[in-house]
Write an enzyme that holds these catalytic residues in place. Structure first.
Site, PDB file in Angstrom:
ATOM      1  N   ILE A  67       3.742 -32.119 -34.816  1.00  0.00           N
ATOM      2  CA  ILE A  67       3.194 -30.759 -34.760  1.00  0.00           C
ATOM      3  C   ILE A  67       1.668 -30.758 -34.873  1.00  0.00           C
ATOM      4  CG2 ILE A  67       3.231 -30.163 -37.232  1.00  0.00           C
ATOM      5  CD1 ILE A  67       4.653 -27.540 -36.401  1.00  0.00           C
ATOM      6  N   ASN A 124       4.137 -44.735 -42.372  1.00  0.00           N
ATOM      7  CA  ASN A 124       3.450 -44.487 -43.635  1.00  0.00           C
ATOM      8  C   ASN A 124       4.442 -44.584 -44.784  1.00  0.00           C
ATOM      9  OD1 ASN A 124       0.867 -43.939 -42.514  1.00  0.00           O
ATOM     10  ND2 ASN A 124       1.539 -41.877 -41.964  1.00  0.00           N
ATOM     11  N   VAL A 133       6.380 -36.547 -45.423  1.00  0.00           N
ATOM     12  CA  VAL A 133       7.790 -36.186 -45.197  1.00  0.00           C
ATOM     13  C   VAL A 133       8.643 -37.397 -45.554  1.00  0.00           C
ATOM     14  CG1 VAL A 133       9.502 -35.380 -43.552  1.00  0.00           C
ATOM     15  CG2 VAL A 133       7.128 -34.588 -43.355  1.00  0.00           C
ATOM     16  N   HIS A 137      10.224 -42.315 -40.866  1.00  0.00           N
ATOM     17  CA  HIS A 137       9.867 -42.004 -39.479  1.00  0.00           C
ATOM     18  C   HIS A 137       8.799 -42.951 -38.997  1.00  0.00           C
ATOM     19  CE1 HIS A 137       7.413 -39.531 -42.193  1.00  0.00           C
ATOM     20  NE2 HIS A 137       6.430 -39.654 -41.312  1.00  0.00           N
ATOM     21  N   HIS A 139       5.687 -43.287 -36.331  1.00  0.00           N
ATOM     22  CA  HIS A 139       4.749 -42.553 -35.469  1.00  0.00           C
ATOM     23  C   HIS A 139       4.464 -43.411 -34.232  1.00  0.00           C
ATOM     24  CE1 HIS A 139       3.096 -39.684 -38.638  1.00  0.00           C
ATOM     25  NE2 HIS A 139       3.639 -40.609 -39.417  1.00  0.00           N
TER      26      HIS A 139
HETATM   27  P1  AMP Z   1       3.759 -38.724 -42.607  1.00  0.00           P
HETATM   28  O1  AMP Z   1       2.413 -38.226 -43.050  1.00  0.00           O
HETATM   29  O2  AMP Z   1       3.760 -40.168 -42.189  1.00  0.00           O
HETATM   30  O3  AMP Z   1       4.831 -38.401 -43.609  1.00  0.00           O
HETATM   31  O4  AMP Z   1       4.074 -37.931 -41.280  1.00  0.00           O
HETATM   32  C1  AMP Z   1       4.641 -36.685 -41.257  1.00  0.00           C
HETATM   33  C2  AMP Z   1       4.276 -36.077 -39.931  1.00  0.00           C
HETATM   34  O5  AMP Z   1       5.125 -34.973 -39.691  1.00  0.00           O
HETATM   35  C3  AMP Z   1       2.847 -35.582 -39.854  1.00  0.00           C
HETATM   36  O6  AMP Z   1       2.149 -36.266 -38.827  1.00  0.00           O
HETATM   37  C4  AMP Z   1       3.013 -34.083 -39.541  1.00  0.00           C
HETATM   38  O7  AMP Z   1       2.043 -33.598 -38.651  1.00  0.00           O
HETATM   39  C5  AMP Z   1       4.401 -34.044 -38.950  1.00  0.00           C
HETATM   40  N1  AMP Z   1       5.079 -32.781 -39.058  1.00  0.00           N
HETATM   41  C6  AMP Z   1       5.136 -31.965 -40.141  1.00  0.00           C
HETATM   42  N2  AMP Z   1       5.891 -30.891 -39.870  1.00  0.00           N
HETATM   43  C7  AMP Z   1       6.340 -31.042 -38.590  1.00  0.00           C
HETATM   44  C8  AMP Z   1       7.161 -30.260 -37.727  1.00  0.00           C
HETATM   45  N3  AMP Z   1       7.709 -29.102 -38.124  1.00  0.00           N
HETATM   46  N4  AMP Z   1       7.385 -30.701 -36.466  1.00  0.00           N
HETATM   47  C9  AMP Z   1       6.846 -31.868 -36.059  1.00  0.00           C
HETATM   48  N5  AMP Z   1       6.057 -32.649 -36.827  1.00  0.00           N
HETATM   49  C10 AMP Z   1       5.807 -32.232 -38.075  1.00  0.00           C
END
Ligand code: AMP
Length: 154
Positions: A67, A124, A133, A137, A139
């Site tokens: 996002i 991360n 989050v 995941h 990236h």
């Molecule tokens: P991290 O910081 O490695 O935990 O990555 C979490 C990622 O999730 C970040 O790059 C956010 O921009 C992304 N993110 C958060 N909310 C959403 C969402 N609703 N849809 C897509 N990506 C999201």
């Protein structure tokens, strides 16, 4: 023990998944089971409870656009059927799942035509990496030269 009992057991112990004392087969599936404590917004995306731009899907992996993209292409790849909060929570028997995340990203890069130009994958883990989050995941970043990475300012 059914899924509800497994959830209750985890809540009582206040543990994150995966819990080695609870077999993986009994861990609730984040794609179909909302969890009151360990659920994340990626679980909501998996269950289509909140919108996302889904660009990749196979039996075990979902890929959707970040996002807040940090590169022209920024896609997140997540496991569909098991909630693993961080890379540090991975168990040896989940090695194949990590491979599937990586292969999904590679397949997407080839399909979208930027594999030859190159790309970066990042996982991360916790605070110092800025994890926000807690659903494992990967990236995928691409679409332009990405520069160096590491400690800011170096
Ligand atoms: P991290 O910081 O490695 O935990 O990555 C979490 C990622 O999730 C970040 O790059 C956010 O921009 C992304 N993110 C958060 N909310 C959403 C969402 N609703 N849809 C897509 N990506 C999201």
């Amino acid at each position: 023990m059914d899924d509800a009992d497994a959830v209750a057991a985890c809540h009582e112990a206040a543990l994150f998944f995966p819990n080695p004392r609870i077999p993986e087969s009994r861990i609730p599936n984040p794609e179909s089971t909302a969890m009151t404590q360990n659920d994340t917004l990626f679980g909501k995306i998996l269950r289509r409870e909140i919108p996302a731009t889904i660009v990749y899907e196979d039996d075990e992996v979902l890929g959707f656009k970040d996002i807040a993209p940090q590169a022209p292409v920024h896609v997140l790849f997540i496991p569909r059927h098991v909630l693993i909060p961080t890379m540090d929570d991975l168990l040896p028997e989940q090695a194949a799942l990590v491979g599937k995340l990586v292969l999904a990203a590679a397949e997407y890069a080839r399909r979208e035509g930027f594999a030859q130009d190159g790309y970066r994958v990042v996982i991360n883990c916790r605070e110092h990496a800025g994890q926000t989050v807690f659903h494992l995941h990967l990236h995928l970043l691409a679409g332009a030269p990405l520069g160096h990475f590491g400690v800011p300012g170096r």
